[in-house]
Design a protein around this motif. Structure first.
Motif, mmCIF file in Angstrom:
data_model
loop_
_atom_site.group_PDB
_atom_site.id
_atom_site.type_symbol
_atom_site.label_atom_id
_atom_site.label_comp_id
_atom_site.label_asym_id
_atom_site.label_seq_id
_atom_site.Cartn_x
_atom_site.Cartn_y
_atom_site.Cartn_z
ATOM 1 N N LEU A 3 0.554 -1.321 -0.067
ATOM 2 C CA LEU A 3 -0.024 0.167 -0.404
ATOM 3 C C LEU A 3 1.013 1.247 -0.037
ATOM 4 O O LEU A 3 1.472 1.784 0.815
ATOM 5 N N ALA A 4 0.814 2.058 -0.569
ATOM 6 C CA ALA A 4 1.725 3.466 -1.119
ATOM 7 C C ALA A 4 1.448 4.336 -0.009
ATOM 8 O O ALA A 4 1.937 4.995 0.521
ATOM 9 N N ASP A 5 -0.060 4.186 0.423
ATOM 10 C CA ASP A 5 -0.820 4.807 1.228
ATOM 11 C C ASP A 5 -1.864 3.887 1.507
ATOM 12 O O ASP A 5 -1.872 2.785 1.266
ATOM 13 N N VAL A 220 -11.332 12.087 -4.211
ATOM 14 C CA VAL A 220 -10.729 12.740 -4.538
ATOM 15 C C VAL A 220 -9.629 14.149 -4.382
ATOM 16 O O VAL A 220 -8.740 13.351 -6.082
ATOM 17 N N GLY A 221 -9.007 14.694 -4.064
ATOM 18 C CA GLY A 221 -7.499 14.567 -3.700
ATOM 19 C C GLY A 221 -6.333 13.524 -4.289
ATOM 20 O O GLY A 221 -4.834 14.191 -4.407
ATOM 21 N N THR A 222 -6.535 12.485 -3.923
ATOM 22 C CA THR A 222 -5.947 11.228 -4.126
ATOM 23 C C THR A 222 -5.742 11.081 -5.436
ATOM 24 O O THR A 222 -4.991 10.728 -6.136
ATOM 25 N N TYR A 223 -7.106 11.286 -6.296
ATOM 26 C CA TYR A 223 -7.135 10.377 -7.517
ATOM 27 C C TYR A 223 -6.549 11.757 -8.416
ATOM 28 O O TYR A 223 -5.954 11.634 -9.076
ATOM 29 N N ILE A 224 -6.405 13.260 -7.648
ATOM 30 C CA ILE A 224 -5.658 14.291 -8.528
ATOM 31 C C ILE A 224 -4.225 13.905 -8.672
ATOM 32 O O ILE A 224 -3.798 14.069 -9.049
ATOM 33 N N ALA A 225 -3.712 13.658 -7.166
ATOM 34 C CA ALA A 225 -2.322 13.917 -6.253
ATOM 35 C C ALA A 225 -2.291 12.448 -8.059
ATOM 36 O O ALA A 225 -0.852 12.476 -8.487
ATOM 37 N N ARG A 226 -2.822 11.043 -7.927
ATOM 38 C CA ARG A 226 -1.982 9.918 -8.756
ATOM 39 C C ARG A 226 -2.135 10.113 -10.331
ATOM 40 O O ARG A 226 -0.980 9.622 -10.410
ATOM 41 N N CYS A 227 -2.714 10.906 -11.079
ATOM 42 C CA CYS A 227 -3.285 11.752 -12.502
ATOM 43 C C CYS A 227 -1.362 12.171 -12.370
ATOM 44 O O CYS A 227 -0.882 11.641 -13.190
ATOM 45 N N ARG A 228 -1.474 13.089 -11.312
ATOM 46 C CA ARG A 228 -0.193 14.223 -11.662
ATOM 47 C C ARG A 228 1.249 13.593 -11.944
ATOM 48 O O ARG A 228 1.972 13.732 -12.511
ATOM 49 N N VAL A 229 1.099 12.411 -10.788
ATOM 50 C CA VAL A 229 2.481 11.842 -10.668
ATOM 51 C C VAL A 229 2.417 10.879 -11.189
ATOM 52 O O VAL A 229 4.000 10.391 -12.772
ATOM 53 N N ALA A 230 1.351 9.657 -12.350
ATOM 54 C CA ALA A 230 1.390 9.364 -13.721
ATOM 55 C C ALA A 230 2.346 10.383 -14.471
ATOM 56 O O ALA A 230 2.974 9.746 -15.648
ATOM 57 N N GLU A 231 1.723 11.206 -15.202
ATOM 58 C CA GLU A 231 2.181 12.322 -15.717
ATOM 59 C C GLU A 231 3.853 12.497 -15.854
ATOM 60 O O GLU A 231 4.328 12.422 -16.366
ATOM 61 N N ALA A 232 3.894 12.820 -14.564
ATOM 62 C CA ALA A 232 4.939 13.276 -14.315
ATOM 63 C C ALA A 232 6.223 11.844 -14.384
ATOM 64 O O ALA A 232 7.207 12.152 -15.093
ATOM 65 N N GLN A 233 5.453 10.459 -14.068
ATOM 66 C CA GLN A 233 6.292 9.265 -14.480
ATOM 67 C C GLN A 233 6.844 9.459 -15.493
ATOM 68 O O GLN A 233 8.053 9.051 -16.665
ATOM 69 N N ARG A 234 5.600 10.182 -17.236
ATOM 70 C CA ARG A 234 5.399 10.032 -17.858
ATOM 71 C C ARG A 234 6.903 10.624 -18.067
ATOM 72 O O ARG A 234 7.866 10.277 -18.844
ATOM 73 N N PHE A 258 5.577 18.048 -5.083
ATOM 74 C CA PHE A 258 5.955 17.303 -5.991
ATOM 75 C C PHE A 258 7.015 16.309 -5.297
ATOM 76 O O PHE A 258 6.478 15.068 -5.681
ATOM 77 N N TYR A 259 7.639 16.723 -4.743
ATOM 78 C CA TYR A 259 8.909 15.404 -4.410
ATOM 79 C C TYR A 259 8.035 14.583 -3.092
ATOM 80 O O TYR A 259 8.591 13.650 -3.167
ATOM 81 N N ASP A 260 7.675 15.677 -2.381
ATOM 82 C CA ASP A 260 6.872 14.432 -1.292
ATOM 83 C C ASP A 260 5.949 13.824 -1.721
ATOM 84 O O ASP A 260 6.221 12.836 -1.501
ATOM 85 N N VAL A 265 4.399 8.154 -3.212
ATOM 86 C CA VAL A 265 3.067 7.449 -4.187
ATOM 87 C C VAL A 265 4.274 6.099 -4.703
ATOM 88 O O VAL A 265 4.472 4.824 -5.331
ATOM 89 N N CYS A 266 5.700 6.964 -5.483
ATOM 90 C CA CYS A 266 6.687 5.920 -6.320
ATOM 91 C C CYS A 266 8.239 4.923 -5.575
ATOM 92 O O CYS A 266 8.610 3.828 -5.018
ATOM 93 N N GLY A 267 7.695 5.715 -4.253
ATOM 94 C CA GLY A 267 8.754 5.401 -3.007
ATOM 95 C C GLY A 267 10.668 5.869 -3.204
ATOM 96 O O GLY A 267 11.964 4.730 -3.076
ATOM 97 N N THR A 268 10.192 6.574 -3.787
ATOM 98 C CA THR A 268 11.405 7.600 -4.441
ATOM 99 C C THR A 268 11.762 8.152 -4.981
ATOM 100 O O THR A 268 10.518 9.009 -5.821
ATOM 101 N N ALA A 269 12.603 8.851 -5.293
ATOM 102 C CA ALA A 269 12.917 11.033 -5.649
ATOM 103 C C ALA A 269 12.727 10.859 -7.622
ATOM 104 O O ALA A 269 12.634 9.659 -7.691
ATOM 105 N N PRO A 270 12.281 12.077 -7.260
ATOM 106 C CA PRO A 270 11.883 11.941 -9.363
ATOM 107 C C PRO A 270 12.902 11.420 -10.354
ATOM 108 O O PRO A 270 13.531 10.786 -10.959
ATOM 109 N N GLY A 271 14.286 11.854 -9.396
ATOM 110 C CA GLY A 271 15.151 12.273 -9.870
ATOM 111 C C GLY A 271 16.215 10.722 -10.199
ATOM 112 O O GLY A 271 16.647 10.147 -11.078
ATOM 113 N N THR A 272 15.996 9.710 -9.026
ATOM 114 C CA THR A 272 16.347 8.281 -8.585
ATOM 115 C C THR A 272 15.475 7.737 -9.653
ATOM 116 O O THR A 272 15.936 6.675 -10.487
#
Length: 278
Positions: A3-5, A220-234, A258-260, A265-272
């Motif tokens: 569970l990520a959260d 809804v807040g979590t869903y918005i955050a997950r969509c944003r993280v998925a776009e950042a991953q891409r 963004f970093y937090d 969600v991903c268990g790691t920093a964006p750069g990693t």
């Protein structure tokens, strides 16, 4: 399964092949794998990227699992599905053409009929399942899976059928929740709030939030955050933009948030994450 959260499930990447009835999904989940679903009988109904997606018997669905997705309808009687997960690191090593990788990493699945693939797809998936269970043919499975994925993407491009998500036409709670998820999928890059989402479906914020949580299984807040993280991953995988540029392009108001959120969600920093997948 991790569970990520407390609301969104994060599955660890792995080569995984199973067959059987669809599981009950009480909340959205995500994973850094390419997922293939082959429906032998019955049908699947997903909430995916803000829209409902139906995959019928005799069809194959192909998508990146990084976008939160969830089976939202009870399985039709005798529904029988083959499920395949291929780690994203493996997919990236295939060096697919840029246009095909772009399709895979969108929040939109590819769906094609097995009859368009000119082979016995069911037998192929069954051979993968037995090979993975036996533990001695992983390399062969990966080679065959790469060829199969290329075939699916080529066929989808020919038919221009890569987009198969549509707003759910049903009235009631499911339809309202789908409309809210659709609004999020279209506007998450902007500074939207839960009140904005509720306003889009003409409901009070409290009523909208309760309904969304009951149908989708997450806030809804979590869903918005997950969509944003998925776009950042891409963007981290496919572009050379800086992390600051990616944070802004994905809808985050500040780099710190963004970093937090990304780390949560991903268990790691964006750069990693970028170094892992490039």
């Amino acid at each position: 399964m991790v569970l990520a959260d407390d609301e969104v499930e994060l599955n660890e990447p792995a080569l995984w092949v199973q067959r059987g009835a669809p599981p009950v999904m009480l909340r959205p989940h995500r994973h850094d794998d390419l997922e293939l679903n082959l429906v032998h009988a019955g049908r699947l109904e997903y909430l995916f990227g803000g829209s409902f997606l139906r995959v019928e018997a005799g069809e194959v669905a192909l998508f990146w699992g990084g976008t939160p997705h969830q089976l939202v309808e009870p399985a039709a009687p005798a529904t029988d599905v083959s499920w395949v997960h291929i780690p994203l690191t493996e997919v990236l090593s295939w060096a697919l053409p840029t246009e095909q990788m772009a399709v895979l990493l969108r929040a939109r699945p590819v769906v094609v009929p097995t009859s368009a693939l000119v082979r016995d797809v069911a037998a192929l998936f069954e051979s993968w399942r037995h090979d993975v269970q036996d533990g001695g043919y992983g390399t062969v499975v990966m080679l065959e899976a790469q060829a199969f994925v290329r075939r699916v993407l080529t066929r989808a491009a020919q038919d221009d059928t890569e987009v198969r998500t549509t707003p759910d036409p049903r009235a009631g709670a499911a339809g309202r929740a789908a409309a809210m998820a659709q609004f999020v999928a279209e506007h998450y890059r902007s500074p939207i709030t839960a009140a904005d989402v509720a306003r889009a479906v003409h409901l009070s914020p409290s009523h909208a939030m309760t309904l969304f949580k009951r149908v989708v299984g997450t806030t809804v807040g979590t869903y918005i955050a997950r969509c944003r993280v998925a776009e950042a991953q891409r963007l981290l995988i496919t572009s050379d933009r800086t992390t600051a540029e990616i944070a802004h392009a994905s809808g985050f108001a500040a780099q710190s948030s963004f970093y937090d959120t990304f780390r949560q969600v991903c268990g790691t920093a964006p750069g990693t994450y970028r170094r892992t997948f490039r």
